[in-house]
Each structure stands twice: as structure tokens, then as C-alpha cells.
Design an enzyme around this catalytic site. Structure first.
Site, PDB file in Angstrom:
ATOM      1  CE  LYS A  29      -3.852   0.151   2.162  1.00 24.48           C
ATOM      2  NZ  LYS A  29      -4.744  -0.105   3.248  1.00 24.48           N
ATOM      3  NE  ARG A  99      -6.528   3.598   5.105  1.00 26.14           N
ATOM      4  CZ  ARG A  99      -7.831   3.514   4.896  1.00 26.14           C
ATOM      5  NH1 ARG A  99      -8.419   2.359   4.837  1.00 26.14           N
ATOM      6  NH2 ARG A  99      -8.547   4.605   4.739  1.00 26.14           N
ATOM      7  N   GLY A 108      -7.802  -7.487   5.433  1.00 26.21           N
ATOM      8  CA  GLY A 108      -8.608  -7.572   6.656  1.00 26.21           C
ATOM      9  C   GLY A 108      -7.933  -8.257   7.833  1.00 26.21           C
ATOM     10  CG  MET A 110      -2.123  -7.178  10.056  1.00 30.28           C
ATOM     11  SD  MET A 110      -0.488  -6.726   9.543  1.00 30.28           S
ATOM     12  CE  MET A 110      -0.706  -6.464   7.815  1.00 30.28           C
ATOM     13  NE  ARG A 349      -6.319  -4.382  -3.219  1.00 27.45           N
ATOM     14  CZ  ARG A 349      -6.863  -4.624  -2.050  1.00 27.45           C
ATOM     15  NH1 ARG A 349      -6.115  -4.785  -0.991  1.00 27.45           N
ATOM     16  NH2 ARG A 349      -8.156  -4.723  -1.909  1.00 27.45           N
ATOM     17  CG  HIS A 471     -10.467 -46.655  -8.811  1.00 28.94           C
ATOM     18  ND1 HIS A 471     -11.782 -46.497  -9.195  1.00 28.94           N
ATOM     19  CD2 HIS A 471      -9.868 -47.344  -9.801  1.00 28.94           C
ATOM     20  CE1 HIS A 471     -11.970 -47.092 -10.362  1.00 28.94           C
ATOM     21  NE2 HIS A 471     -10.822 -47.613 -10.747  1.00 28.94           N
ATOM     22  NE  ARG A 649       0.359 -49.825 -16.084  1.00 33.77           N
ATOM     23  CZ  ARG A 649      -0.106 -49.119 -15.055  1.00 33.77           C
ATOM     24  NH1 ARG A 649       0.706 -48.324 -14.372  1.00 33.77           N
ATOM     25  NH2 ARG A 649      -1.364 -49.178 -14.734  1.00 33.77           N
ATOM     26  CB  SER A 795       7.386 -43.830 -17.891  1.00 36.74           C
ATOM     27  OG  SER A 795       6.336 -42.970 -17.519  1.00 36.74           O
ATOM     28  CB  CYS A 861       3.028 -41.827 -16.796  1.00 37.20           C
ATOM     29  SG  CYS A 861       3.539 -43.368 -16.030  1.00 37.20           S
ATOM     30  CE1 TYR A 881       6.177 -39.539 -20.982  1.00 37.28           C
ATOM     31  CE2 TYR A 881       8.205 -39.875 -22.222  1.00 37.28           C
ATOM     32  CZ  TYR A 881       7.163 -40.384 -21.449  1.00 37.28           C
ATOM     33  OH  TYR A 881       7.118 -41.710 -21.149  1.00 37.28           O
TER      34      TYR A 881
HETATM   35  C1  PEP Z   1       2.156 -44.706 -11.018  1.00 37.46           C
HETATM   36  O1  PEP Z   1       2.335 -45.564 -10.165  1.00 37.46           O
HETATM   37  O2  PEP Z   1       2.559 -43.536 -10.904  1.00 37.46           O
HETATM   38  C2  PEP Z   1       1.423 -45.031 -12.237  1.00 37.46           C
HETATM   39  C3  PEP Z   1       1.291 -44.144 -13.199  1.00 37.46           C
HETATM   40  O3  PEP Z   1       0.822 -46.237 -12.295  1.00 37.46           O
HETATM   41  P1  PEP Z   1      -0.569 -46.587 -11.564  1.00 37.46           P
HETATM   42  O4  PEP Z   1      -1.137 -45.289 -11.047  1.00 37.46           O
HETATM   43  O5  PEP Z   1      -1.420 -47.202 -12.586  1.00 37.46           O
HETATM   44  O6  PEP Z   1      -0.117 -47.526 -10.510  1.00 37.46           O
HETATM   45 MG    MG Z   2       2.024 -47.620 -10.716  1.00 36.12          MG
END
Ligand code: PEP
Ligand code: MG
Length: 903
Positions: A29, A99, A108, A110, A349, A471, A649, A795, A861, A881
Site C-alpha cells: 500500500k 493502516r 482484513g 491487520m 493494487r 481410484h 503398459r 517413465s 506418468c 516429457y
Molecule cells: C504410477 O504408479 O505412478 C502409475 C502411473 O501407475 P498406476 O497409477 O497405474 O499404478
Molecule cells: Mg504404478
């Protein structure tokens, strides 16, 4: 020499000792007040006591540096000259606001004190100046109330107590038979001041200070003190603001928006903070104080009406907001007051904004030449893209539901977006109801692979148990489903088909709405609006020219693609998911979980037959039934991913996941398969494991049952040969899961290579491919040099790597919320890579792998592949990647670009 240090920075009348760059010293401020002065924007004169004084104060037993007093007196006299009024003066008193202002805004948290300098003498001067005794006494009683609370600590003592000032105010209103504060007369307010002061004396044993200088020092001390009040400490923790930063104190001349009808006060933005549209956006109230605008006691008026009310001030305000935005090159959020037709700016701001607005403003500002493309990328948090991709609730409708008390509970915001539908409690019903045209929310205690089709049919998924990689959460994100997971307030009863939550019973078929962006579960249906980006890219119901949102998204993504180094792939195992990922810009599949392909009606039977087979030849018979089905799956994925790599996989989950577990279901299946229920029960029993996540899964399945790997490989190569023959460019990568020892990989890789050779011999078509492995066990990371002798790519499966590094089950981490709350872990390690532990294993894996095979392709992954902080880490580790669920592909593209900009 500390004593000669400068602690106080003056600003006023177009001159300031500070600048916008001095945020660390002057707080946000203070720095911006100084900057506005430097830009010749009218700001009431004042001064900022630096954050260094705050630090000094806490380091020296709540004392001030010796020079401070003199510097404050000096700055105050400059303010007096600048405003042409004197502090404590009987006829034209200068009044002050005090202030806080830290480096990073803590709204808000202080304390603030207004109208400081009033006493029984100066109030007469205020009456003389304003010509309004009621206004003057109202300011006075507000000052006593604020000061009494903030500086002298007069506030409710127990949680059931009322505010002692409010009690007196209420009594005064009752005694006068009025309902509103504004109906109290000047005399009433004057006597309130006396009553307040008497109460303060009784409660504190101290007189309310009449000396303006004493008031000033009391207020300065209180603002520094408020840096360490409980809510400020909590806010700092939540927002990672270091305790050492300290706050500055801004002392500034008061100006009044409530001195009559030629006065006003308001809040405005240089662009619309909700949509980002380039329009002047704001609200004001005539004859009011700043807090009236915010508090909602009176409905403020749209800013454009100010043109008719006070044309000169309005024109000046327009000039100022444009000047501010051009100067700061970002959307500004500012406060102003008009006192007797004279405009004063009180603060400016960088404005907070929605994801929509962030993207629009960034893209528009590039087009306007205000910022460059790289700066635009820095201005948008990757997760803000979510708002552009998901269906959203109609904002007004959601607010109505909130106000009506319909919010039932809150869970984890596992799959962002908004969904509304009828509650069903099992996957079968979800499918059936959806097929007959209902929108459904599948509510489960937790989900399992058996629920996949129901999950796919549902608009949203709500579970009572499980974390961000449960899951339900994982599959929902991959499917792009809206999901709230781990909502422990739900008491679900599958038998009675109802759930109890917050004392309310919701039955099957009743409507609920879930907000996967915030985790809220709401009773009733709330209308949703589909994302325009998807309407253009996927549904093709809009063309780009029709959607501004799409065009902004597209610009930003193209800029991101220009600077990022990391490739972005997707986790997908169905052609439709792959297609979605492609339109979002995925450059291949980083993980195709083949087990997800086995749950469709026509396949689960063959799979179960394979599991129940007595011996290899029995298994081969069943596998032969699965082969054409898998081949067809791979074919359609290769078709979608023409020209891009597809990492497939081999089977990973423990086999018992493919069998039912409840007696009734087992008996039904036995009947269906023509085997004795006892036989099936025994098989289920045999396959039961105490720790299935650490049991017979991953490559361990393919080692014990090599014919499974063989069938899957054959399906891949037959599909690949067929596609290649038809001119489709296939780049298959076969990935072996859960390898902990190079010998496991050797055995599996041999099967893959032999099968590939066999298919080549049969078809006469040579398909180029690679065999690699997941690194998802600590031993794999530590022996990556041995594994890289065989693996052509790695991976990182950071879901399992996190699970096994922490020794923590992905499925049973019920204590996780406690850990997060107690800050044992700064973040859920299943959401953002644990840099010091799991991250270190990734680093070791990369180094050791590349030491043997320098050009080994390495990706990730696990779910972390779509988490911006983890993407940044992957960039730093030199990965090739990241692979993430389809809807996170754009987020990963932006995160990868921002990581590249960081260097
Ligand atoms: C992992 O374990 O990070 C993975 C990609 O395989 P899954 O989640 O299928 O076990
Ligand atoms: Mg796994």
C-alpha cells in the site's frame, strides 16, 4: 549507524520519497501511494513507517528506534502543510487514518484506525469545517469505538458476549425509539461518545486518550502489534508469507466521502475482474464511507452513474484509471473518495481476478502492446485454465443455493467443474439411469475398477473415502469427470439407497450438485454451462470465430508451445480419451493402462475365465478370446494418435480386482460361468492379499503368467502392423510396470521382442518400437544404471513411487488430512511431488539411467504429471516429457512454458 537510518517516508502533493519498487520497505500500500504521488495523481498526504521499524520493534522488546519520534514529527508537519490543516487544531483539525500494509496483501487481517485526532476540542473544528454536527459526532463515536477496540482491547471477552460498544449503541437506539444508526441525532451521538469513554475507563482502568499525539502512537503500536495477531499469523501460514517481513504503517490525512451529497466513495477496477473485459468496472455510494460500500448495508451504484452525479470527478477518475493501468501494465483495483467534488485516490493494487479474467487480460494486454507474450504466460496460473475447460455452475444460481443453506458438506476437489444430477448409489444404476436420459451423480463410499462404466456414464462422482489419487479421483480426472472425493461427512447406506449428511437424508433419485473445483456438495439441482473451449474443440458446435474464450485460450496455448521444452503426453486408455487429449494438444500417450480395457461387458468374462483357468493351456484359451478385443482397442488408439508415440503398459493390477467379492455376486458369476460357487469362492480366497498394492501385481504377473504379456504384445504388434499397412504412423512403446530388479525387465523384454519378431514373420511388416519400464519403486531408481542397460525408456510412476517411498498405502491414507492440517507434510505428496524424498529418487534415477544410456527417453506418468509445481520440477530434472490426464494437458503445457521461462 542504525540511529541515522531512514524510517519514515513522506508522500503528498505530487512528491514522494518512495516508489512502487520499494514494496519490501514500504509494503504494497505504501509503495503504491508513493507511486501515485509520483504520477501526480491526487492522494491525501501522509507518510509510511517502514517494515524495518516493525522488525526492529519485535527485535527490541516492543520499543521503537530512537530516531523514529523525530522523523514522525517531521513527516507529520509536512502532511499538515500539504493538507493545509493542523493536527490537534481547534478550528481546522487534520485527522488521520492509520493502516497496516505488508509486502503482500493480507486483506482484513491487520488493524486500521480512522478519524484519529478527534477529541472534545477538535470535534468542534470538524463541525465548523463540515457544517454538520451529526457527521462530526458520528465520526467521533466511530473513532472511540475503533480505537477502544484495536488499541485499548475493549472487545467481547467470551464467544457468547456481545461487542460492548454495540451494546451501548443498541441501548441508545432503543431509548430513542429508532432502528437505524442514521436516525440518531448529533446530541445522541455526542452522549454516545461520553458513554463509550466511561465504559472504556471501567473496563481498562485507563482514560481514553484525548491528546492526538498519544492517540497516534497508540495506533502505530497497535498496527505493529496486529502483525502478530492470531488471524494474521494463520493467514501468513496459509499463504507462505514469512513472519520476518513485518508490516509498514501508513499514516494518512483523512478525507471524507460522507460530508454531504457532493461527496462519495467507491471501489473500482480498470477491467472487469470476473470476465476480464476491458471496461471500467466499479461501484460507489454517495455520501458514504468506504466501509459502507463493502459492508453491503446500502446497495452501491454502478460506477458509470457517477458521470451524471459528479461529471468532473468522473472524468478525472477515468483519466486516472487509464494512467494507472498503462503505468502498472496490469489490471488495477483501487479505492477512491470524493470530498466536496474533489477526487482523492486512497489505494491502488494489482487486482485479483478469476481464471477467465486472468487469461483474457493477459491476452488482451499483449494485443494492446502493454506486455509481451512471455509476460502473459507468467500472468496466468496453470490451474486457472481449468475454469475455461470445465462446465461451470451458473454463478447466481449457486449463490442462491448457498444462501438457502443447501451446502451439505465439503470433500476433496478431485475433478474440477460443476455437475448436477440425480443421486445413484451403484455403477449399474448409474449406467441404466444415464441410458434412459437421466443426469446422475454416482455416490460411492469408494470406487473400484468394477465401477468404471458407471463412472463413465455419470456426470459426476462423489465418494466418502479416498484421497487425490484414490481410484475415483484418478479415473475421474482421466475421464474428465467432475469429482468430489473423500467427503467423510457422508454416511452412505447402499442397502437403503440413501445417505445422511449434515442431518439431512438424501435418497436415491434426489438431486444434488457437486463442485469439483471447490469440493462443495450441494443439495438440489443447479444449472451448469458447458465450456466454450470444448464446444469448439470437441463438440464442434461452435466455430472459433464465435468464441472469444476459445480464441484467448488458443493464443495462450500457442505462446506456451513456443517456449516450452518439455513434451506433453496424456494418460489415456480409450480412443475417446485419446481424442480429447489430442484436441487439448497432447503429443502422444505416456501411459495406456491396459487393465482399464478389460472391464467392458464383453471382456470381463474372458478375463475372469483366464484367471480361473487351471493351467497355462486353459489360460491361453481365454487369452485367445481377449486378443482380438485388445487388438481392436490398440488399433483405434493408434488411429487417433497417428504420428505420435503410444506407451502401452502391460497388465498391472492384482488379479483379484477382476473378481467380485460379495457372496451374492460370486454366486451369480459362478452361475453365469458354469462353475461351482465354491470353486469361484476358493479362487477369490486364494487371490486375496493382505497388501495387494505390494503383492502380486505389475511385472510380477507377467513373470508368473508370461502368456499374458505375450498376448498383450501380440495384440499391440498385430494392431500396429495393420495400422502401418494402412499408412498410419505408429510409434509403440511397450512399458513394463513395477520393475524392481533388472532381471524382471529382462524376462519381460525378451517376451516382447520374441513376440514382435513372431508377428513380423507372420505379417512381413516391420514395426519400429521401444521397450522400457516404469520407475516406480525406490530400488528401480537406485539401480537405474542396471535397468537402463535393458530399458530404452523410463517413465516415472510417481504414484507408486510416492507410495513406496513413504511406505504409505495410496488407498488407505485416511490419516492424510490430519497430516496436512498439522503441516507434517506441506502438501499432499500424491498431488505434488515430494521434492526432498521422491524428487531425490527421481534425480538419482535420471542421473544413473543417463550414465549408462545418455539418450534414454525419460518421462513421468504419475498423477504429478499434471501438477504445475511437479511439471516445473520435471523440467529442471531434464525429463523429456510429462504425461497427465487429458483435461490437464493444457495446464501442463502452460506449466512447462512457465518452467522454461524460469530457466
Ligand atoms: C504410477 O504408479 O505412478 C502409475 C502411473 O501407475 P498406476 O497409477 O497405474 O499404478
Ligand atoms: Mg504404478
Amino acid at each position: 549507524m542504525a540511529d541515522m537510518a531512514k524510517y519514515v517516508y513522506y508522500f503528498g502533493a505530487g512528491k514522494a520519497e518512495g516508489t512502487a519498487q520499494m514494496k519490501e520497505l514500504l509494503g504494497g500500500k505504501g509503495a503504491n501511494l508513493a507511486e501515485m504521488n509520483n504520477l501526480n495523481i491526487p492522494v491525501p498526504a501522509g507518510f509510511t513507517i517502514s517494515t524495518e521499524v516493525c522488525t526492529w520493534y519485535y527485535d527490541h522488546d516492543l520499543q521503537y528506534p530512537a530516531d523514529l519520534d523525530e522523523q514522525v514529527v517531521d513527516a507529520l508537519s509536512r502532511v499538515e502543510r500539504g493538507m493545509d490543516a493542523n493536527f490537534g487544531d481547534a478550528s481546522d483539525p487534520l485527522l488521520l487514518s492509520i493502516r497496516s500494509g505488508s509486502r503482500s496483501s493480507m486483506p482484513g487481517m491487520m488493524d486500521t484506525i480512522l478519524n484519529l485526532g478527534l477529541n472534545d476540542t477538535t470535534v468542534e473544528g470538524l463541525i465548523e469545517q463540515s457544517g454538520d454536527a451529526r457527521f462530526a459526532y458520528d465520526s467521533y463515536r466511530r473513532f472511540v469505538q475503533m480505537y477502544g477496540d484495536v488499541v485499548m482491547g475493549v472487545r467481547p471477552e467470551g464467544k457468547d458476549d456481545h461487542d460492548p460498544f454495540e451494546v451501548i449503541l443498541e441501548a441508545k437506539k432503543q431509548a430513542n425509539g429508532v432502528e437505524q444508526d442514521v436516525d440518531l441525532s448529533a446530541e445522541d451521538l455526542k452522549s454516545l461518545v461520553t458513554e463509550y469513554k466511561t465504559m472504556v475507563k471501567v473496563r481498562t482502568g485507563h482514560n481514553f486518550p484525548d491528546d492526538p499525539h498519544e492517540q497516534l502512537w497508540g495506533a502505530i503500536g497497535a498496527v505493529f502489534g496486529s502483525w502478530n495477531n492470531e488471524r494474521a499469523i494463520v493467514y501468513r501460514k496459509l499463504n507462505n508469507i514469512p513472519d520476518e517481513w513485518g508490516t509498514a504503517v501508513n499514516v494518512q490525512a483523512m478525507v471524507y466521502g460522507n460530508m454531504g451529497d457532493d461527496c462519495a466513495t467507491g471501489v473500482a477496477f480498470s477491467r472487469d475482474p470476473a470476465t476480464g473485459e476491458k471496461v471500467f468496472y466499479g461501484e460507489y455510494l454517495k455520501n458514504a464511507q468506504g466501509e459502507d460500500v463493502v459492508a453491503g448495508t446500502r446497495t452501491p451504484v454502478q460506477i458509470e452513474h457517477l458521470d451524471a452525479d459528479m461529471p468532473e470527478a468522473y472524468a478525472q477518475l477515468i483519466d486516472i484509471y487509464k494512467k494507472l493501468e498503462t503505468h502498472y501494465k496490469d489490471m488495477q483495483d483501487f479505492e477512491f473518495t470524493i470530498q466536496r467534488n474533489k477526487l482523492w485516490m486512497l489505494q491502488t493494487r494489482v487486482g485479483k481476478r478469476t481464471g477467465f479474467a486472468a487469461i483474457r487480460i493477459a491476452v488482451d494486454m499483449v494485443e494492446e502492446g502493454l506486455i509481451n507474450e512471455e509476460e502473459a504466460l507468467r500472468r496466468v496460473e496453470p490451474d486457472q485454465l481449468n475454469q475455461l475447460l470445465r462446465p461451470v455452475f451458473d454463478v447466481d444460481e449457486k449463490r442462491k443455493a448457498e444462501e438457502a443453506g443447501c451446502v451439505l458438506a465439503k470433500g476433496l476437489n478431485a475433478g474440477p467443474g460443476a455437475a448436477s444430477g440425480k443421486v445413484v448409489f451403484n455403477a449399474h444404476d448409474a449406467e441404466e439411469w444415464a441410458n434412459r436420459g437421466d443426469r446422475v451423480i454416482l455416490v460411492r463410499i469408494e470406487t473400484s475398477p468394477e465401477d468404471i462404466r458407471g463412472m463413465n456414464a455419470a456426470d459426476g462422482i462423489l465418494t466418502a473415502r479416498g484421497g487425490m489419487t484414490s481410484h475415483a479421483a484418478l479415473v475421474a480426472r482421466q475421464m474428465g469427470k467432475i469429482c468430489v472425493a473423500g467427503c467423510s461427512a457422508l454416511d452412505i447406506n447402499y442397502q437403503t439407497r440413501q445417505m445422511t449428511v449434515s442431518g439431512r437424508v438424501i435418497k436415491e433419485g434426489e438431486y444434488i450438485s457437486i463442485d469439483g473445483t471447490t469440493g462443495e456438495v450441494i443439495e438440489g439441482a443447479i444449472p451448469t454451462i458447458p465450456s466454450e473451449v470444448l464446444q469448439v474443440l470437441q463438440e464442434k458446435t461452435l466455430v472459433p470465430e464465435q468464441s472469444q474464450i476459445f480464441r484467448q485460450y488458443d493464443h495462450l496455448m500457442k505462446w506456451a508451445d513456443k517456449v516450452r521444452r518439455l513434451k506433453i503426453r496424456t494418460n489415456a486408455d480409450q480412443p475417446d480419451q485419446s481424442a480429447t487429449a489430442r484436441v487439448f494438444g497432447a503429443e502422444g500417450i505416456g501411459l495406456c493402462r491396459t487393465e482399464h480395457m478389460f472391464f467392458e461387458e464383453d471382456r470381463i468374462d474372458a478375463m475372469r475365465e483366464m484367471i480361473l483357468a487351471e493351467d497355462e493351456s486353459g489360460r491361453r484359451v481365454a487369452l485367445a478370446k481377449l486378443l482380438p478385443i485388445q487388438r481392436a482397442d490398440f488399433t483405434s488408439i493408434f488411429e487417433v494418435m497417428d504420428g505420435y508415440p503410444v506407451t502401452i503398459r502391460t497388465l498391472d493390477p492384482p488379479l483379484n480386482e477382476f473378481l467380485p467379492h460379495e457372496d451374492e455376486a460370486i454366486e451369480q458369476l459362478a452361475g453365469h460361468m458354469g462353475v461351482a460357487a465354491q470353486t469361484l469362492k476358493k479362487k477369490v480366497e486364494d487371490l486375496k492379499e493382505t497388501n495387494p498394492m505390494l503383492g502380486h501385481r505389475g511385472c510380477r504377473l507377467g513373470i508368473v503368467y508370461p502368456e499374458i504379456t505375450e498376448m498383450q504384445t501380440r495384440a499391440i504388434f498385430e494392431a500396429a502392423s495393420d495400422c502401418q499397412k494402412r499408412g498410419i504412423q505408429v510409434i509403440p512403446e511397450i512399458m513394463i510396470p513395477l520393475v524392481g530388479h533388472v532381471n524382471e525387465l529382462k524376462l519381460q523384454a525378451d517376451i516382447v521382442r520374441q513376440t514382435a519378431e513372431a508377428v513380423k514373420a507372420e505379417t512381413g511388416i516391420e514395426v519400429a518400437y521401444h521397450v522400457g519400464t516404469m520407475i516406480e519403486l525406490p530400488r528401480a531408481a537406485l539401480t537405474a544404471n542396471e535397468i537402463a542397460e535393458v530399458a530404452e525408456f523410463f517413465s516415472f510412476g510417481t504414484n507408486d513411487l510416492t507410495q513406496t517411498t513413504f511406505g504409505l498405502s495410496r488407498d488407505d491414507a485416511n490419516f492424510l488430512p490430519d497430516y496436512l492440517q498439522r503441516e507434517i507434510w506441506p502438501e499432499d505428496p500424491f498431488v505434488s511431488i515430494d521434492l526432498n524424498g521422491v524428487g531425490e529418487l527421481v534425480k538419482i534415477g535420471v542421473e544413473r539411467g543417463r550414465s549408462v544410456r545418455p539418450d534414454i527417453k525419460i518421462g513421468i506418468c504419475g498423477e504429478h504429471g499434471g501438477d504445475p509445481a511437479s511439471v516445473e520440477f520435471c523440467h529442471r530434472m531434464g525429463l523429456d516429457y510429462v504425461s497427465c490426464s487429458p483435461f490437464r494437458v493444457p495446464i501442463a503445457r502452460l506449466a512447462a512454458a512457465r518452467a522454461a521461462l524460469e530457466g
